[in-house]
Write a protein that holds these residues in place. Structure first.
Motif, PDB file in Angstrom:
ATOM      1  N   ALA A  67      -3.594   2.658   6.537  1.00  0.00           N
ATOM      2  CA  ALA A  67      -2.547   3.032   7.241  1.00  0.00           C
ATOM      3  C   ALA A  67      -1.688   4.155   6.703  1.00  0.00           C
ATOM      4  O   ALA A  67      -1.115   3.896   5.512  1.00  0.00           O
ATOM      5  N   TYR A  68      -1.648   5.331   7.100  1.00  0.00           N
ATOM      6  CA  TYR A  68      -0.891   6.243   6.432  1.00  0.00           C
ATOM      7  C   TYR A  68       0.296   6.750   7.610  1.00  0.00           C
ATOM      8  O   TYR A  68       0.305   6.887   8.734  1.00  0.00           O
ATOM      9  N   GLU A  69       1.386   7.092   6.810  1.00  0.00           N
ATOM     10  CA  GLU A  69       2.446   7.759   7.565  1.00  0.00           C
ATOM     11  C   GLU A  69       3.098   8.869   7.004  1.00  0.00           C
ATOM     12  O   GLU A  69       3.352   8.603   5.576  1.00  0.00           O
ATOM     13  N   SER A  70       2.985   9.925   7.318  1.00  0.00           N
ATOM     14  CA  SER A  70       3.504  11.324   6.572  1.00  0.00           C
ATOM     15  C   SER A  70       2.729  11.509   5.266  1.00  0.00           C
ATOM     16  O   SER A  70       3.098  11.906   4.206  1.00  0.00           O
ATOM     17  N   GLY A  71       1.547  11.067   5.285  1.00  0.00           N
ATOM     18  CA  GLY A  71       0.652  11.231   4.012  1.00  0.00           C
ATOM     19  C   GLY A  71       0.893  10.172   2.911  1.00  0.00           C
ATOM     20  O   GLY A  71      -0.116  10.085   1.970  1.00  0.00           O
ATOM     21  N   ARG A  72       1.657   9.297   3.160  1.00  0.00           N
ATOM     22  CA  ARG A  72       1.838   8.187   2.263  1.00  0.00           C
ATOM     23  C   ARG A  72       1.130   6.931   2.811  1.00  0.00           C
ATOM     24  O   ARG A  72       1.248   6.661   3.935  1.00  0.00           O
ATOM     25  N   LEU A  73       0.256   6.112   1.704  1.00  0.00           N
ATOM     26  CA  LEU A  73      -0.254   4.731   2.386  1.00  0.00           C
ATOM     27  C   LEU A  73       0.827   3.906   2.805  1.00  0.00           C
ATOM     28  O   LEU A  73       1.947   3.600   1.684  1.00  0.00           O
ATOM     29  N   LYS A  74       0.611   3.156   3.647  1.00  0.00           N
ATOM     30  CA  LYS A  74       1.469   2.101   4.079  1.00  0.00           C
ATOM     31  C   LYS A  74       0.614   0.848   3.992  1.00  0.00           C
ATOM     32  O   LYS A  74       1.515  -0.105   4.088  1.00  0.00           O
ATOM     33  N   GLY A  75      -0.593   0.840   4.161  1.00  0.00           N
ATOM     34  CA  GLY A  75      -1.080  -0.444   3.993  1.00  0.00           C
ATOM     35  C   GLY A  75      -2.730  -0.156   3.613  1.00  0.00           C
ATOM     36  O   GLY A  75      -3.255   0.836   4.092  1.00  0.00           O
ATOM     37  N   LYS A  76      -3.431  -1.128   3.081  1.00  0.00           N
ATOM     38  CA  LYS A  76      -4.668  -1.254   2.871  1.00  0.00           C
ATOM     39  C   LYS A  76      -5.156  -2.627   3.358  1.00  0.00           C
ATOM     40  O   LYS A  76      -4.454  -3.652   3.262  1.00  0.00           O
ATOM     41  N   ILE A  77      -6.440  -2.579   3.955  1.00  0.00           N
ATOM     42  CA  ILE A  77      -7.056  -4.125   4.358  1.00  0.00           C
ATOM     43  C   ILE A  77      -8.419  -3.921   3.739  1.00  0.00           C
ATOM     44  O   ILE A  77      -9.289  -3.214   3.785  1.00  0.00           O
ATOM     45  N   LEU A  78      -8.977  -5.188   3.055  1.00  0.00           N
ATOM     46  CA  LEU A  78     -10.134  -5.336   2.549  1.00  0.00           C
ATOM     47  C   LEU A  78     -10.990  -5.637   3.897  1.00  0.00           C
ATOM     48  O   LEU A  78     -10.843  -6.392   4.538  1.00  0.00           O
ATOM     49  N   ALA A  79     -12.259  -5.006   3.956  1.00  0.00           N
ATOM     50  CA  ALA A  79     -13.064  -5.292   5.069  1.00  0.00           C
ATOM     51  C   ALA A  79     -14.196  -6.395   4.692  1.00  0.00           C
ATOM     52  O   ALA A  79     -14.775  -6.302   3.546  1.00  0.00           O
ATOM     53  N   PHE A  80     -14.446  -7.120   5.556  1.00  0.00           N
ATOM     54  CA  PHE A  80     -15.473  -8.068   5.223  1.00  0.00           C
ATOM     55  C   PHE A  80     -16.018  -8.691   6.430  1.00  0.00           C
ATOM     56  O   PHE A  80     -15.395  -8.631   7.508  1.00  0.00           O
ATOM     57  N   ASP A  81     -17.467  -9.266   6.405  1.00  0.00           N
ATOM     58  CA  ASP A  81     -17.893 -10.064   7.407  1.00  0.00           C
ATOM     59  C   ASP A  81     -17.394 -11.468   7.469  1.00  0.00           C
ATOM     60  O   ASP A  81     -17.121 -12.132   8.710  1.00  0.00           O
ATOM     61  N   ASP A  82     -17.295 -11.971   6.356  1.00  0.00           N
ATOM     62  CA  ASP A  82     -16.763 -13.399   6.331  1.00  0.00           C
ATOM     63  C   ASP A  82     -15.861 -13.699   5.131  1.00  0.00           C
ATOM     64  O   ASP A  82     -16.111 -13.442   4.232  1.00  0.00           O
ATOM     65  N   ILE A  83     -14.733 -14.251   5.506  1.00  0.00           N
ATOM     66  CA  ILE A  83     -13.655 -14.301   4.553  1.00  0.00           C
ATOM     67  C   ILE A  83     -14.075 -15.295   3.427  1.00  0.00           C
ATOM     68  O   ILE A  83     -13.608 -14.802   2.213  1.00  0.00           O
TER      69      ILE A  83
END
Length: 171
Positions: A67-83
């Motif tokens: 997630a970005y706001e004004s070009g700055r990173l606000k969040g990142k999420i690791l993608a996965f099928d099974d936790i």
């Protein structure tokens, strides 16, 4: 905590479950290599053009959602099928999850879980009332149960905000 912040945090956790990745190790490596100080242009230069999933949210080849706001990173999420495939291994049975209290140190939670958790999400909030950093750590045991814990940075220390046990049958 404001209702909007709780909604944002819940949305973050929902996105964690909704994201899917074909290669967990490769995806985790991409996630780990992204600094929260990285600008969108720099990330695009390294990873290639993202797929725009929503205004401000980018999916970099299924590897993560940022997630970005004004070009700055606000969040990142690791993608996965099974936790359980991406979570840190734990010998705990997670029945002690009810004993975890809001405000517990990250060290005490990790001690209870038997080791460091796997970071699966990081979020930086900038609004005045809820400003700060949040991160989600995950563990999985041999039975296939998982545990997620949401931490917030408070006076330079990561403290527990909430924890949830996810039975193997639920993921």
């Amino acid at each position: 905590m404001k209702k909007t912040c709780k909604t944002l945090l819940l949305s973050l956790l929902v996105l964690v479950f909704a994201c899917a990745a074909a290669h967990c190790e490769e995806t985790a490596s991409v996630y780990d290599d992204i600094s929260m100080t990285e600008l969108l242009n720099d990330l695009v230069a390294r990873l290639g053009e993202p797929l725009l999933t929503e205004d401000g949210y980018y999916d970099f080849g299924g590897a993560l959602v940022a997630a970005y706001e004004s070009g700055r990173l606000k969040g990142k999420i690791l993608a996965f099928d099974d936790i359980a495939a991406v979570a840190a291994p734990s010998q705990a049975d997670f029945t002690q999850a009810h004993s975890l209290r809001q405000g517990a140190s990250i060290e005490s939670v990790e001690e209870l879980m038997g080791g460091s958790g796997r970071e699966i999400a990081m979020l930086r909030l900038s609004d005045e009332e809820n400003a700060g950093s949040r991160r989600v750590l995950a563990w999985a045991n041999e039975a296939g149960d998982a545990m997620e814990a949401l931490f917030e940075l408070d006076d330079g220390q990561w403290v527990l905000f909430a924890a949830v046990r996810i039975p193997a049958a639920a993921h």
